[in-house]
Write a protein that holds these residues in place. Structure first.
Motif: not given
Length: 218
Positions: A188-194
């Motif tokens: 996981i290399n993105k600033d995301i919300t799951l």
């Protein structure tokens, strides 16, 4: 392209019934298709019934279609299985732009606001809905033995989490629509919300992510 069907509409058929296009084995391009029903307008079939098109799957020869801007309004759409405001089935294709307004959906199984069922590596994006009854989900079920939709980013639905992750941008949210296995995530290399959405999440992520609503996180 650029077809509008409007007025008092009464269409009755069997399998593969729709307002504008029926079975579309070789239709590779279709855009700006609109059906506007006056009061009392009904489209009624059996299996695979849609407001605009019966099915979007291009089953013959693995052809890839370019379908965009399909609109349905002012209709009651009836069938038994695979009933949708736009299409009965979407399989291995992309629908770019779908509007469903003032539509009543009636079916016994696989009833969806946009499509009754979904299969293969399908994507639906840019969805607008208003005053639709008879279904609460954009997709009603799974076509054939295909795996269900795995995730969505906003109003765009993806067949696999990998597809969703490839398209999500920093600051966006991926919502799980089925359980997520660690094999689906490498790093996981993105600033995301799951958003776990009540599903089970198992991952050995390489970077911290925000997770909400998951049934189990390990």
């Amino acid at each position: 392209e650029n077809i509008t069907v409007q007025g008092k509409i009464n269409i009755t058929g069997g399998n593969y019934t729709a307002g504008i296009l029926s079975y579309t084995g070789f239709c590779v391009n279709a855009k700006n298709l609109t059906i506007k029903g006056a009061e009392g307008s009904v489209i009624e079939g059996k299996v695979t019934v849609g407001g605009v098109i019966s099915d979007i799957q291009m089953a013959r020869g693995g052809l890839i279609a370019n379908y965009s801007n399909f609109n349905a309004s002012g209709l009651t759409i009836k069938g038994t299985k695979a009933v949708g405001g736009i299409s009965g089935i979407i399989s291995n294709q992309t629908l770019d732009g779908a509007t469903v307004e003032n539509v009543v959906l009636e079916g016994t199984s696989q009833v969806g606001i946009v499509s009754g069922s979904l299969g293969g590596a399908s994507v639906i994006k840019d969805i607008t809905t208003n005053n639709v009854t008879g279904a609460t989900d954009v997709i009603g079920g799974v076509y054939s033995t295909a795996k269900p939709v795995e995730a969505r980013v906003g109003d765009t639905y993806y067949k696999t989490f990998a597809d969703a992750f490839a398209n999500v941008q920093d600051g966006q949210t991926i919502t799980l629509l089925s359980n997520l296995d660690s094999s689906e995530i490498l790093v996981i290399n993105k600033d995301i919300t799951l958003d776990g959405n009540g599903k089970t999440l198992k991952s050995t992520a390489g970077r911290a992510i925000n997770v909400s609503g998951a049934a189990d996180v390990t």
